[in-house]
Scaffold this active site. Structure first.
Site, PDB file in Angstrom:
ATOM      1  N   TRP A   1       0.377  -1.322   0.166  1.00 35.50           N
ATOM      2  CA  TRP A   1      -0.141   0.251  -0.368  1.00 35.50           C
ATOM      3  C   TRP A   1       1.088   1.064   0.125  1.00 35.50           C
ATOM      4  O   TRP A   1       1.779   1.055   0.821  1.00 35.50           O
ATOM      5  CB  TRP A   1      -1.149  -0.198   1.329  1.00 35.50           C
ATOM      6  CG  TRP A   1      -2.010   0.597   0.913  1.00 35.50           C
ATOM      7  CD1 TRP A   1      -2.227   1.934   1.146  1.00 35.50           C
ATOM      8  CD2 TRP A   1      -3.080   1.132   0.554  1.00 35.50           C
ATOM      9  NE1 TRP A   1      -3.344   3.114   1.053  1.00 35.50           N
ATOM     10  CE2 TRP A   1      -4.164   1.907   0.770  1.00 35.50           C
ATOM     11  CE3 TRP A   1      -3.998  -0.204  -0.259  1.00 35.50           C
ATOM     12  CZ2 TRP A   1      -5.440   2.361   0.017  1.00 35.50           C
ATOM     13  CZ3 TRP A   1      -4.709  -0.315  -0.255  1.00 35.50           C
ATOM     14  CH2 TRP A   1      -5.635   1.392  -0.390  1.00 35.50           C
TER      15      TRP A   1
ATOM     16  N   PHE B   1      -1.448  -3.111   7.870  1.00 38.21           N
ATOM     17  CA  PHE B   1      -1.847  -3.569   9.154  1.00 38.21           C
ATOM     18  C   PHE B   1      -1.158  -4.997   9.209  1.00 38.21           C
ATOM     19  O   PHE B   1      -0.937  -6.018  10.135  1.00 38.21           O
ATOM     20  CB  PHE B   1      -3.304  -3.747   9.172  1.00 38.21           C
ATOM     21  CG  PHE B   1      -3.946  -4.671   9.961  1.00 38.21           C
ATOM     22  CD1 PHE B   1      -4.151  -3.845  10.818  1.00 38.21           C
ATOM     23  CD2 PHE B   1      -4.275  -6.038   9.784  1.00 38.21           C
ATOM     24  CE1 PHE B   1      -4.831  -4.345  12.318  1.00 38.21           C
ATOM     25  CE2 PHE B   1      -5.243  -6.516  11.183  1.00 38.21           C
ATOM     26  CZ  PHE B   1      -4.932  -5.894  12.245  1.00 38.21           C
ATOM     27  N   GLU B   2      -1.029  -5.729   7.639  1.00 37.11           N
ATOM     28  CA  GLU B   2      -0.241  -7.338   7.385  1.00 37.11           C
ATOM     29  C   GLU B   2       0.984  -6.905   7.926  1.00 37.11           C
ATOM     30  O   GLU B   2       2.172  -7.891   7.700  1.00 37.11           O
ATOM     31  CB  GLU B   2      -0.462  -7.527   6.320  1.00 37.11           C
ATOM     32  CG  GLU B   2      -2.559  -7.520   5.783  1.00 37.11           C
ATOM     33  CD  GLU B   2      -2.673  -6.850   5.708  1.00 37.11           C
ATOM     34  OE1 GLU B   2      -4.084  -5.997   5.749  1.00 37.11           O
ATOM     35  OE2 GLU B   2      -2.114  -5.037   5.558  1.00 37.11           O
TER      36      GLU B   2
ATOM     37  N   ILE C   1      -0.895   7.004   5.228  1.00 37.38           N
ATOM     38  CA  ILE C   1      -1.440   8.561   5.059  1.00 37.38           C
ATOM     39  C   ILE C   1      -3.284   8.877   5.698  1.00 37.38           C
ATOM     40  O   ILE C   1      -4.260   8.209   5.366  1.00 37.38           O
ATOM     41  CB  ILE C   1      -1.148   8.721   3.327  1.00 37.38           C
ATOM     42  CG1 ILE C   1       0.022   8.883   3.553  1.00 37.38           C
ATOM     43  CG2 ILE C   1      -1.470  10.508   2.826  1.00 37.38           C
ATOM     44  CD1 ILE C   1       0.680   9.395   1.605  1.00 37.38           C
TER      45      ILE C   1
ATOM     46  N   GLU D   1      -9.931  10.428   5.354  1.00 32.91           N
ATOM     47  CA  GLU D   1     -11.509  11.563   5.998  1.00 32.91           C
ATOM     48  C   GLU D   1     -12.106  10.866   7.475  1.00 32.91           C
ATOM     49  O   GLU D   1     -12.744  10.913   7.640  1.00 32.91           O
ATOM     50  CB  GLU D   1     -12.311  12.278   5.162  1.00 32.91           C
ATOM     51  CG  GLU D   1     -11.270  12.825   4.185  1.00 32.91           C
ATOM     52  CD  GLU D   1     -12.191  13.357   2.752  1.00 32.91           C
ATOM     53  OE1 GLU D   1     -13.833  12.627   3.008  1.00 32.91           O
ATOM     54  OE2 GLU D   1     -12.383  14.307   1.983  1.00 32.91           O
ATOM     55  N   THR D   2     -11.382   9.618   7.110  1.00 35.68           N
ATOM     56  CA  THR D   2     -12.045   8.345   8.703  1.00 35.68           C
ATOM     57  C   THR D   2     -10.678   8.486   9.837  1.00 35.68           C
ATOM     58  O   THR D   2      -9.726   8.403   9.278  1.00 35.68           O
ATOM     59  CB  THR D   2     -12.376   7.224   8.173  1.00 35.68           C
ATOM     60  OG1 THR D   2     -11.329   6.454   7.516  1.00 35.68           O
ATOM     61  CG2 THR D   2     -13.680   7.594   6.452  1.00 35.68           C
TER      62      THR D   2
ATOM     63  N   HIS E   1      -9.566   5.345  10.682  1.00 31.47           N
ATOM     64  CA  HIS E   1      -9.235   4.355   9.748  1.00 31.47           C
ATOM     65  C   HIS E   1      -7.386   4.291   9.722  1.00 31.47           C
ATOM     66  O   HIS E   1      -6.808   3.436  10.652  1.00 31.47           O
ATOM     67  CB  HIS E   1      -9.269   3.847   8.550  1.00 31.47           C
ATOM     68  CG  HIS E   1      -8.836   2.722   7.831  1.00 31.47           C
ATOM     69  ND1 HIS E   1      -7.917   2.632   6.831  1.00 31.47           N
ATOM     70  CD2 HIS E   1      -9.198   1.542   8.018  1.00 31.47           C
ATOM     71  CE1 HIS E   1      -7.565   1.874   6.392  1.00 31.47           C
ATOM     72  NE2 HIS E   1      -7.996   0.382   7.116  1.00 31.47           N
TER      73      HIS E   1
ATOM     74  N   ARG F   1      10.066  12.064   3.461  1.00 30.87           N
ATOM     75  CA  ARG F   1      10.746  10.927   4.836  1.00 30.87           C
ATOM     76  C   ARG F   1      11.546   9.751   3.679  1.00 30.87           C
ATOM     77  O   ARG F   1      11.752   9.005   4.339  1.00 30.87           O
ATOM     78  CB  ARG F   1       9.856  11.435   5.609  1.00 30.87           C
ATOM     79  CG  ARG F   1       9.609  12.663   6.634  1.00 30.87           C
ATOM     80  CD  ARG F   1       8.566  11.855   6.992  1.00 30.87           C
ATOM     81  NE  ARG F   1       8.667  12.937   8.425  1.00 30.87           N
ATOM     82  CZ  ARG F   1       8.014  14.910   7.553  1.00 30.87           C
ATOM     83  NH1 ARG F   1       7.333  15.008   6.749  1.00 30.87           N
ATOM     84  NH2 ARG F   1       7.899  15.990   8.913  1.00 30.87           N
TER      85      ARG F   1
END
Length: 170
Positions: free
Chosen positions: A31, A66-67, A91, A94-95, A97, A136
């Site tokens: 991702w 997450f994995e 990154i 809007e939620t 998550h 970065r």
């Protein structure tokens, strides 16, 4: 901002142990691949610069940050590396998550560091914007992958109990 106009990836090679005898695992999130690929390249270049041997570096890809925890756990069991670097990029959206993924990933890596005798280096960018991630991962603030590689070498040496570990400067 503490990192304003600072390249945090500069290191003094004379203060880093030679990595030629160390085995490295690197687990990389797919991702935000532009960012994670750049972090991976920075890490590998720094490892090789410090003496690591290319065939002693094992890379696994996982779908997201997450994995990374599961990937690192499996890598310990399958390859028994001296150290693992987990590389990801989350990154802000809007939620909530973002908050859940960042917290769970950091907690999971910390848990693995407590559970296993293999150090796991956290190289997961948790930025508010894509530009911060770019800055970065090879941009104006250097490359966090390089910093993770240097930390990995030091922690692997510390884990092995080498005499050089007593002289490390952190």
């Amino acid at each position: 901002m503490a990192t304003a106009n600072t390249n945090l990836s500069d290191y003094d090679k004379s203060t880093i142990p030679n990595a030629k005898d160390l085995r490295f695992g690197i687990v990389v999130s797919q991702w935000n691949a532009t960012i994670t690929d750049a972090l991976y390249q920075g890490a590998v270049e720094a490892l090789l610069d410090c003496g690591a041997v290319e065939h002693q570096i094992v890379k696994w890809d996982v779908p997201g940050s997450f994995e990374l925890v599961y990937g690192a756990k499996k890598m310990i069991k399958r390859h028994d590396p001296d150290v693992i670097i987990v590389i990801g990029s989350v990154i802000q959206g809007e939620t909530k998550h973002f908050d859940f993924v960042c917290q769970a990933t950091a907690q999971g890596i910390m848990d693995l560091n407590v559970q296993y005798d293999t150090p796991i280096i956290f190289c997961v960018l948790t930025d508010n914007t894509m530009q911060q991630a770019i800055d970065r991962s090879g941009g104006k603030h250097g490359n966090k992958g390089v910093e993770a590689a240097i930390a990995a070498i030091k922690m692997a040496v510390l884990g092995r109990g080498s005499a050089f570990a007593d002289e490390l400067e952190f």
